[in-house]
Design a protein around this motif. Sequence first.
Motif, mmCIF file in Angstrom:
data_model
loop_
_atom_site.group_PDB
_atom_site.id
_atom_site.type_symbol
_atom_site.label_atom_id
_atom_site.label_comp_id
_atom_site.label_asym_id
_atom_site.label_seq_id
_atom_site.Cartn_x
_atom_site.Cartn_y
_atom_site.Cartn_z
ATOM 1 N N LEU A 104 0.870 -1.180 0.000
ATOM 2 C CA LEU A 104 0.000 0.000 0.000
ATOM 3 C C LEU A 104 0.906 1.229 0.000
ATOM 4 C CD1 LEU A 104 -2.771 1.345 0.184
ATOM 5 C CD2 LEU A 104 -2.658 1.105 2.679
ATOM 6 N N GLU A 105 1.053 1.826 -1.183
ATOM 7 C CA GLU A 105 1.935 2.996 -1.299
ATOM 8 C C GLU A 105 1.243 4.217 -1.891
ATOM 9 O OE1 GLU A 105 5.268 2.052 -3.793
ATOM 10 O OE2 GLU A 105 4.025 0.991 -5.259
ATOM 11 N N ASP A 106 0.015 4.044 -2.396
ATOM 12 C CA ASP A 106 -0.768 5.173 -2.894
ATOM 13 C C ASP A 106 -2.240 4.805 -2.822
ATOM 14 O OD1 ASP A 106 -1.465 3.678 -5.291
ATOM 15 O OD2 ASP A 106 0.500 4.193 -6.082
ATOM 16 N N ALA A 107 -3.101 5.746 -3.211
ATOM 17 C CA ALA A 107 -4.547 5.549 -3.065
ATOM 18 C C ALA A 107 -5.190 4.820 -4.238
ATOM 19 C CB ALA A 107 -5.220 6.907 -2.880
ATOM 20 N N GLN A 108 -4.396 4.390 -5.190
ATOM 21 C CA GLN A 108 -4.940 3.804 -6.419
ATOM 22 C C GLN A 108 -5.842 2.592 -6.156
ATOM 23 O OE1 GLN A 108 -1.915 2.762 -9.241
ATOM 24 N NE2 GLN A 108 -3.339 1.868 -10.702
ATOM 25 N N ASN A 109 -5.452 1.739 -5.210
ATOM 26 C CA ASN A 109 -6.197 0.507 -4.952
ATOM 27 C C ASN A 109 -6.868 0.510 -3.587
ATOM 28 O OD1 ASN A 109 -5.400 -0.853 -7.428
ATOM 29 N ND2 ASN A 109 -3.364 -1.048 -6.516
ATOM 30 N N LEU A 110 -7.230 1.673 -3.094
ATOM 31 C CA LEU A 110 -7.707 1.795 -1.720
ATOM 32 C C LEU A 110 -9.013 1.027 -1.473
ATOM 33 C CD1 LEU A 110 -6.425 3.117 0.706
ATOM 34 C CD2 LEU A 110 -7.913 5.092 0.379
ATOM 35 N N ASP A 111 -9.850 0.868 -2.485
ATOM 36 C CA ASP A 111 -11.113 0.154 -2.294
ATOM 37 C C ASP A 111 -10.893 -1.293 -1.850
ATOM 38 O OD1 ASP A 111 -12.700 2.312 -2.821
ATOM 39 O OD2 ASP A 111 -13.116 1.764 -4.910
ATOM 40 N N TYR A 112 -9.828 -1.925 -2.340
ATOM 41 C CA TYR A 112 -9.523 -3.294 -1.907
ATOM 42 C C TYR A 112 -9.225 -3.326 -0.408
ATOM 43 C CZ TYR A 112 -8.886 -4.306 -6.897
ATOM 44 O OH TYR A 112 -9.071 -4.459 -8.253
ATOM 45 N N PHE A 113 -8.553 -2.303 0.071
ATOM 46 C CA PHE A 113 -8.202 -2.234 1.492
ATOM 47 C C PHE A 113 -9.417 -1.880 2.341
ATOM 48 C CE2 PHE A 113 -4.213 -1.910 -0.725
ATOM 49 C CZ PHE A 113 -3.337 -2.633 0.063
ATOM 50 N N ARG A 114 -10.332 -1.106 1.790
ATOM 51 C CA ARG A 114 -11.573 -0.802 2.514
ATOM 52 C C ARG A 114 -12.366 -2.088 2.770
ATOM 53 N NH1 ARG A 114 -11.641 4.011 -1.027
ATOM 54 N NH2 ARG A 114 -11.285 5.845 0.295
ATOM 55 N N ALA A 143 4.720 7.048 6.774
ATOM 56 C CA ALA A 143 3.635 7.973 7.101
ATOM 57 C C ALA A 143 2.515 7.906 6.063
ATOM 58 C CB ALA A 143 4.183 9.393 7.207
ATOM 59 N N THR A 144 2.888 7.826 4.785
ATOM 60 C CA THR A 144 1.888 7.752 3.715
ATOM 61 C C THR A 144 1.037 6.495 3.848
ATOM 62 O OG1 THR A 144 3.240 9.030 2.177
ATOM 63 C CG2 THR A 144 1.569 7.582 1.216
ATOM 64 N N THR A 145 1.683 5.356 4.086
ATOM 65 C CA THR A 145 0.937 4.109 4.211
ATOM 66 C C THR A 145 0.031 4.143 5.432
ATOM 67 O OG1 THR A 145 2.682 2.864 3.098
ATOM 68 C CG2 THR A 145 1.158 1.602 4.453
ATOM 69 N N ALA A 146 0.490 4.723 6.527
ATOM 70 C CA ALA A 146 -0.343 4.835 7.724
ATOM 71 C C ALA A 146 -1.581 5.684 7.467
ATOM 72 C CB ALA A 146 0.474 5.425 8.874
ATOM 73 N N ALA A 147 -1.397 6.803 6.780
ATOM 74 C CA ALA A 147 -2.533 7.678 6.468
ATOM 75 C C ALA A 147 -3.536 6.967 5.563
ATOM 76 C CB ALA A 147 -2.033 8.967 5.813
ATOM 77 N N LEU A 148 -3.046 6.211 4.592
ATOM 78 C CA LEU A 148 -3.930 5.453 3.708
ATOM 79 C C LEU A 148 -4.672 4.363 4.466
ATOM 80 C CD1 LEU A 148 -1.553 5.166 0.617
ATOM 81 C CD2 LEU A 148 -3.688 6.475 0.719
ATOM 82 N N ALA A 149 -4.009 3.736 5.427
ATOM 83 C CA ALA A 149 -4.662 2.713 6.243
ATOM 84 C C ALA A 149 -5.840 3.307 7.011
ATOM 85 C CB ALA A 149 -3.653 2.095 7.211
ATOM 86 N N GLU A 150 -5.652 4.508 7.537
ATOM 87 C CA GLU A 150 -6.755 5.162 8.249
ATOM 88 C C GLU A 150 -7.901 5.477 7.292
ATOM 89 O OE1 GLU A 150 -7.586 8.694 11.487
ATOM 90 O OE2 GLU A 150 -5.866 8.921 10.134
ATOM 91 N N GLN A 151 -7.581 5.973 6.104
ATOM 92 C CA GLN A 151 -8.619 6.257 5.114
ATOM 93 C C GLN A 151 -9.411 5.001 4.743
ATOM 94 O OE1 GLN A 151 -7.185 8.476 1.655
ATOM 95 N NE2 GLN A 151 -5.613 9.428 2.925
ATOM 96 N N ALA A 152 -8.734 3.859 4.747
ATOM 97 C CA ALA A 152 -9.379 2.608 4.348
ATOM 98 C C ALA A 152 -10.278 2.032 5.437
ATOM 99 C CB ALA A 152 -8.319 1.580 3.966
ATOM 100 N N GLY A 153 -10.140 2.507 6.667
ATOM 101 C CA GLY A 153 -10.996 2.021 7.737
ATOM 102 C C GLY A 153 -10.305 1.161 8.779
ATOM 103 N N PHE A 154 -8.991 1.005 8.669
ATOM 104 C CA PHE A 154 -8.260 0.322 9.733
ATOM 105 C C PHE A 154 -8.252 1.233 10.961
ATOM 106 C CE2 PHE A 154 -6.994 -1.816 5.956
ATOM 107 C CZ PHE A 154 -6.640 -3.107 6.322
ATOM 108 N N THR A 155 -8.165 0.632 12.149
ATOM 109 C CA THR A 155 -8.240 1.440 13.370
ATOM 110 C C THR A 155 -6.871 1.793 13.930
ATOM 111 O OG1 THR A 155 -8.434 -0.559 14.743
ATOM 112 C CG2 THR A 155 -10.488 0.464 13.970
ATOM 113 N N GLY A 156 -5.820 1.324 13.284
ATOM 114 C CA GLY A 156 -4.477 1.652 13.723
ATOM 115 C C GLY A 156 -3.430 1.037 12.820
#
Length: 400
Positions: free
Chosen positions: A51-61, A129-142
């Motif tokens: 997870l390095e950018d928002a391109q595939n964020l829906d899979y992580f959601r 930091a970027t991956t952490a921010a994307l994880a939060e956007q995807a709905g992970f809690t930490g």
Amino acid sequence: MEENLSDDGQVPGKALYTLYRNWSNGGAGLLLTGNVMISSDAMTGPGGVVLEDAQNLDYFRKWAAAGTCNGNHLWMQINHPGRQVYEAMGEQALAPSAIALNIPGFSKLFAQPKAMTEEQIQDLIQRFATTAALAEQAGFTGVQIHAAHGYLLSQFLSPLVNQRDDQWGGSLENRSRIIFEVINSVRAKVSRDFCVSVKLNSADFQKGGFAAEDAKWLVEQLNDYDLDLVELSGGSYESPAMSGNASEPSSGDSTTRREAYFVDFARDISAVATMPIMVTGGITKRAVAELALDVSDDNRELGIAIDMVGIARAMAYQPDLANQWKRGQNLEIQLPMANWKNKTLGALATMAITKAQLSRMAAGKAPKPKMWPWLALIVGQLKTKLRTKRYRAWRQSNRT
């Protein structure tokens, strides 16, 4: 544990959704993912997730939704392998210093690393930091910042691997600097109620390496940082203590104490920690978990109670272990172990059996503990070859 169950493009898919839905329904309060890599050219294995950018964020959601379906926490473990990269992956390995892995009979399987430049170190900090921010956007809690098991951040801590003479090497304070910078960078990119934790080795179990007293000093420094949890484990690819293979327990140890093989280290470190401490490694019995969480008056006065236990392999064989222990059932899990003379090969075979259970659960099947270690290892290696071919094709397509 690293699942090695990514879909094409190194993204989570149905297999990971099914696996984590099972674990969420199993009653755990907190689930930690296997390695999620912060850079597509730095993978611990070809079936890993990046997870390095928002391109595939829906899979992580979808992954986050599946892994929190029972109301539990789900933290993404974020990582960079450093020199622990297989040569077959076709990528340039990076490390604090150009010191290759030394695993008798297996060293040639790993890429020769190059020492990181200042620019690459700064890029690494921002990638966490970027991956952490994307994880939060995807709905992970930490997130959990992986600085153990011989991966890159752990390599910076080790005087055996980090032989730099700049601000990132030399003294323990300098070798720890990258941990502090990554935490600050992550915290600057996520919201206050998003959890941030760090996974550290209690020791590397290598002569001259990162030692228990180093870990104790580092945790004392981390008291000044905004952390929700520190997890303590141990070992690396060169000394796989996390698989229980670093050293033989003394004959005077009780069976219960031998199995929770990092608890004694954790108690010593917990005495100086103000954040919650979790210990992971070898816990397969409820009695062992209770020992680790011992909050007797004596321990409470000394301030050495462990706050949480992490259970990995046992939940690969019994995904609803937490619920069963709550009901007083299945209090002891028997795990297969390849106790071979070659400890490295034995650790690989033991891991292969465990990963076979993850694959079965991800396919909607029940675990099957009785497997021949050699067969599990061979099948696992064949799958790795196929995934490596797929990974290299994906990387090539991204370059063109």
